[in-house]
Design a protein around this motif. Structure first.
Motif, PDB file in Angstrom:
ATOM      1  N   LEU A 238      22.584  -8.725  -4.000  1.00 10.03           N
ATOM      2  CA  LEU A 238      22.364 -10.156  -4.266  1.00 10.03           C
ATOM      3  C   LEU A 238      22.587 -10.033  -5.738  1.00 10.03           C
ATOM      4  N   SER A 239      21.928  -9.079  -6.630  1.00 11.53           N
ATOM      5  CA  SER A 239      22.165  -9.366  -8.167  1.00 11.53           C
ATOM      6  C   SER A 239      23.554  -8.978  -8.625  1.00 11.53           C
ATOM      7  N   ILE A 240      23.965  -8.135  -7.706  1.00  9.61           N
ATOM      8  CA  ILE A 240      25.454  -7.901  -8.217  1.00  9.61           C
ATOM      9  C   ILE A 240      26.387  -9.126  -8.159  1.00  9.61           C
ATOM     10  N   ASN A 241      26.269  -9.778  -7.025  1.00  5.21           N
ATOM     11  CA  ASN A 241      26.994 -11.168  -6.684  1.00  5.21           C
ATOM     12  C   ASN A 241      26.715 -11.879  -7.647  1.00  5.21           C
ATOM     13  N   LEU A 242      25.340 -12.228  -8.097  1.00  2.00           N
ATOM     14  CA  LEU A 242      25.251 -13.185  -9.188  1.00  2.00           C
ATOM     15  C   LEU A 242      25.607 -12.745 -10.612  1.00  2.00           C
ATOM     16  N   ILE A 320      14.551 -11.490  -1.996  1.00  2.00           N
ATOM     17  CA  ILE A 320      15.308 -12.532  -2.471  1.00  2.00           C
ATOM     18  C   ILE A 320      15.165 -13.004  -3.818  1.00  2.00           C
ATOM     19  N   GLY A 321      13.708 -13.279  -4.063  1.00  2.00           N
ATOM     20  CA  GLY A 321      13.507 -13.668  -5.286  1.00  2.00           C
ATOM     21  C   GLY A 321      13.603 -12.838  -6.479  1.00  2.00           C
ATOM     22  N   PHE A 322      13.321 -11.526  -6.009  1.00  2.00           N
ATOM     23  CA  PHE A 322      13.280 -10.544  -7.087  1.00  2.00           C
ATOM     24  C   PHE A 322      14.925 -10.368  -7.533  1.00  2.00           C
ATOM     25  N   GLY A 323      15.640 -10.321  -6.285  1.00  2.00           N
ATOM     26  CA  GLY A 323      17.044 -10.081  -6.558  1.00  2.00           C
ATOM     27  C   GLY A 323      17.922 -11.393  -7.478  1.00  2.00           C
ATOM     28  N   LEU A 325      16.032 -12.876  -9.547  1.00  2.00           N
ATOM     29  CA  LEU A 325      15.638 -12.922 -11.057  1.00  2.00           C
ATOM     30  C   LEU A 325      16.436 -11.874 -11.776  1.00  2.00           C
ATOM     31  N   LEU A 326      16.670 -10.598 -11.177  1.00  2.00           N
ATOM     32  CA  LEU A 326      17.417  -9.522 -11.723  1.00  2.00           C
ATOM     33  C   LEU A 326      18.863 -10.011 -12.077  1.00  2.00           C
ATOM     34  N   GLY A 327      19.342 -10.650 -10.926  1.00  2.00           N
ATOM     35  CA  GLY A 327      20.842 -11.101 -11.149  1.00  2.00           C
ATOM     36  C   GLY A 327      20.971 -12.299 -12.300  1.00  2.00           C
ATOM     37  N   THR A 328      19.898 -12.996 -12.448  1.00  2.00           N
ATOM     38  CA  THR A 328      20.135 -14.019 -13.327  1.00  2.00           C
ATOM     39  C   THR A 328      19.932 -13.389 -15.091  1.00  2.00           C
ATOM     40  N   ILE A 329      19.348 -12.227 -14.953  1.00  2.00           N
ATOM     41  CA  ILE A 329      18.875 -11.646 -16.141  1.00  2.00           C
ATOM     42  C   ILE A 329      19.855 -10.870 -16.761  1.00  2.00           C
ATOM     43  N   ALA A 330      19.954 -10.044 -15.674  1.00  2.00           N
ATOM     44  CA  ALA A 330      21.337  -9.101 -16.084  1.00  2.00           C
ATOM     45  C   ALA A 330      22.732  -9.734 -16.454  1.00  2.00           C
ATOM     46  N   ASP A 331      23.472  -9.035 -17.458  1.00  2.00           N
ATOM     47  CA  ASP A 331      24.647  -9.417 -17.999  1.00  2.00           C
ATOM     48  C   ASP A 331      25.972  -8.777 -17.096  1.00  2.00           C
ATOM     49  N   THR A 332      25.703  -7.511 -16.747  1.00  2.68           N
ATOM     50  CA  THR A 332      26.729  -6.658 -16.282  1.00  2.68           C
ATOM     51  C   THR A 332      26.119  -5.886 -14.822  1.00  2.68           C
ATOM     52  N   GLN A 333      27.318  -5.680 -14.230  1.00  2.00           N
ATOM     53  CA  GLN A 333      26.944  -5.041 -12.967  1.00  2.00           C
ATOM     54  C   GLN A 333      26.333  -3.521 -13.159  1.00  2.00           C
ATOM     55  N   GLN A 335      24.148  -3.118 -15.506  1.00  2.00           N
ATOM     56  CA  GLN A 335      22.730  -3.367 -15.635  1.00  2.00           C
ATOM     57  C   GLN A 335      21.958  -3.638 -14.361  1.00  2.00           C
ATOM     58  N   SER A 336      22.511  -4.347 -13.329  1.00  3.35           N
ATOM     59  CA  SER A 336      21.977  -4.950 -12.248  1.00  3.35           C
ATOM     60  C   SER A 336      21.962  -3.790 -11.006  1.00  3.35           C
ATOM     61  N   ALA A 337      22.805  -2.949 -10.992  1.00  2.00           N
ATOM     62  CA  ALA A 337      22.871  -2.099  -9.779  1.00  2.00           C
ATOM     63  C   ALA A 337      22.036  -0.977  -9.829  1.00  2.00           C
ATOM     64  N   PRO A 338      22.137  -0.197 -11.185  1.00  2.00           N
ATOM     65  CA  PRO A 338      20.928   0.857 -11.160  1.00  2.00           C
ATOM     66  C   PRO A 338      19.744   0.379 -11.407  1.00  2.00           C
ATOM     67  N   PHE A 339      19.427  -0.735 -12.204  1.00  2.00           N
ATOM     68  CA  PHE A 339      18.088  -1.143 -12.374  1.00  2.00           C
ATOM     69  C   PHE A 339      17.567  -1.601 -10.925  1.00  2.00           C
ATOM     70  N   GLY A 340      18.594  -2.388  -9.968  1.00  2.00           N
ATOM     71  CA  GLY A 340      17.962  -2.828  -8.897  1.00  2.00           C
ATOM     72  C   GLY A 340      17.431  -1.849  -7.918  1.00  2.00           C
ATOM     73  N   ALA A 341      18.314  -0.850  -7.594  1.00  2.00           N
ATOM     74  CA  ALA A 341      18.206   0.363  -6.785  1.00  2.00           C
ATOM     75  C   ALA A 341      16.824   1.149  -7.345  1.00  2.00           C
ATOM     76  N   THR A 342      16.769   1.347  -8.677  1.00  2.00           N
ATOM     77  CA  THR A 342      15.488   2.131  -9.102  1.00  2.00           C
ATOM     78  C   THR A 342      14.119   1.507  -8.987  1.00  2.00           C
TER      79      THR A 342
END
Length: 421
Positions: A238-242, A320-323, A325-333, A335-342
């Motif tokens: 979800l965050s990667i798509n955003l 979904i809410g967390f995803g 927020l993460l996708g909105t704040i992150a600027d690159t994949q 950033q979002s992919a490793p931070f989301g998984a961790t």
């Protein structure tokens, strides 16, 4: 408005169709995880029940007390006694990791124990003014004996405590019987010692379904726990798509269109809620139909399916809410992919997915109360293991929904601030 929401939903479906790797992560990986973890935990449980742990037993006493201890250990279904060692070789074998533990009974344990007990009993009887054997009172009190326990340095501390408690209990019961027997001899009573059993015992009272006891098993714990983990793992795609939408210019077209931004968020919410429900149904299907073929208990959801789906919907909203927020704040994949998984793994650890909350340090137990995974897990357990209804899990559902609202509100505020002209 409904048409715009529908078009947003279709857009999300098309994005997912183009990301086969994301689909694999969302559906296949959680299924592999739940099967693997449940098999490991269940086989470990069965191994502890069905096989015996070899331990070294050295009897330097070769008398009544040591024979009783040996008999109790042999009757225990957990241990297999090895006796062809001396203390030095046993110490080397255990400290090198060849065996987990060794028990060494000292010389003259029975003789010294009997002597000490007789002296103490005679003193007590004499204090009441009763006659005792004058020759017996001349015996010297022997020094207390130590039973040596050797443990492999890598042995789990819980196993150590369990063994030491078992040995202490055996010795305590042997001493009590000897003390009672000594009083009988001194007072000249003839009451049968075997008739003097414990006046207090323990009986576990378990929940019942009809006449049958309901006993929790590894499947009942693992299916809800790893379903929740799978639901929150949608944060990654979800965050990667955003982030992709921002890098490809889609978010710009969304902002200049007459469609409000919250409709865009709702489209994602409905899309990923459907994914969460599919994940849940796949997990339940594995628990019901596949696990019995693996010699695992079947997952019982009789009469609980509606309540479980409700919990899944609210847990999905939180994820979904967390995803979002993460996708909105992150600027690159990146950033979002490793931070989301961790972050999902951290939330799972804090929330009790990996380690039960009651085993955590006191500080971490308080921290766990702020993890949305802990709220969802408690709601699942209340339904599956405690037979609660929707009314009993209202607090957890409210917390999950409030978490979703808070995450989306922060996302919308951040997005407007970043793109304000």
């Amino acid at each position: 408005m409904l048409y715009k929401l529908w078009r947003s939903f279709i857009k999300e479906i098309l994005l997912l169709k183009r990301d086969i790797g994301g689909i694999v992560i969302i559906f296949v990986m959680p299924l592999l995880l739940i099967v693997t973890i449940t098999l490991i935990q269940d086989s470990t449980f069965k191994n502890l029940e069905g096989s015996k742990i070899p331990i070294i037993f050295i009897d330097n006493d070769k008398s009544e007390v040591s024979k009783n201890i040996k008999k109790e250990l042999e009757n225990n279904k957990t241990f297999q006694l090895l006796t062809n060692f001396n203390e030095k070789s046993a110490q080397n074998a255990v400290f090198s990791g060849e065996y987990q533990m060794a028990i060494v009974i000292p010389e003259n344990l029975t003789k010294d124990l009997n002597s000490n007990i007789e002296n103490k009993v005679q003193k007590i009887v004499s204090s009441f003014g009763l006659e005792t054997d004058s020759t017996a009172t001349q015996k010297t009190v022997s020094k207390a004996k130590d039973i040596h326990l050797y443990f492999d340095p890598a042995t789990n501390s819980g196993f150590k405590s369990s063994v030491m408690n078992s040995v202490n209990k055996m010795v305590f019961e042997i001493e009590n019987k000897k003390i009672y027997k000594s009083f009988q001899d001194q007072l000249g009573t003839t009451e049968n010692l075997e008739e003097n059993k414990n006046l207090i015992s323990f009986k576990e009272i378990t929940p019942k379904k009809g006449d049958a006891e309901v006993l929790p098993n590894s499947v009942q714990h693992n299916v809800p726990a790893w379903t929740l983990f799978a639901i929150f793992f949608i944060v990654v795609p979800l965050s990667i798509n955003l982030v992709k939408e921002k890098s490809q210019g889609t978010s710009v077209r969304v902002r200049v269109s007459p469609t409000p931004y919250f409709i865009h968020i709702l489209g994602k919410t409905f899309t990923y809620l459907i994914i969460c429900i599919i994940q849940f149904l796949l997990m339940v299907a594995v628990g019901i139909y596949l696990f019995p073929y693996m010699d695992l208990p079947a997952f019982d959801v009789s009469g609980k399916m509606f309540q479980l789906i409700v919990v899944t919907l609210f847990a999905g909203l939180a994820a979904i809410g967390f995803g979002v927020l993460l996708g909105t704040i992150a600027d690159t994949q990146e950033q979002s992919a490793p931070f989301g998984a961790t972050s999902v793994v951290v939330l799972a650890a804090i929330g009790g997915i990996w380690v039960p909350v009651f085993l955590m340090p006191e500080f971490m137990q308080h921290v766990a109360k702020f993890s949305p995974m802990n709220w969802g897990l408690n709601a699942y357990y209340d339904i599956i293991l405690r037979n609660s209804g929707i009314g009993n899990i209202g607090k957890e559902l409210a917390l999950l929904f409030a978490f979703y609202i808070a995450m989306v509100a922060i996302s919308i505020f951040y997005e407007r601030k970043q793109n304000a002209v």
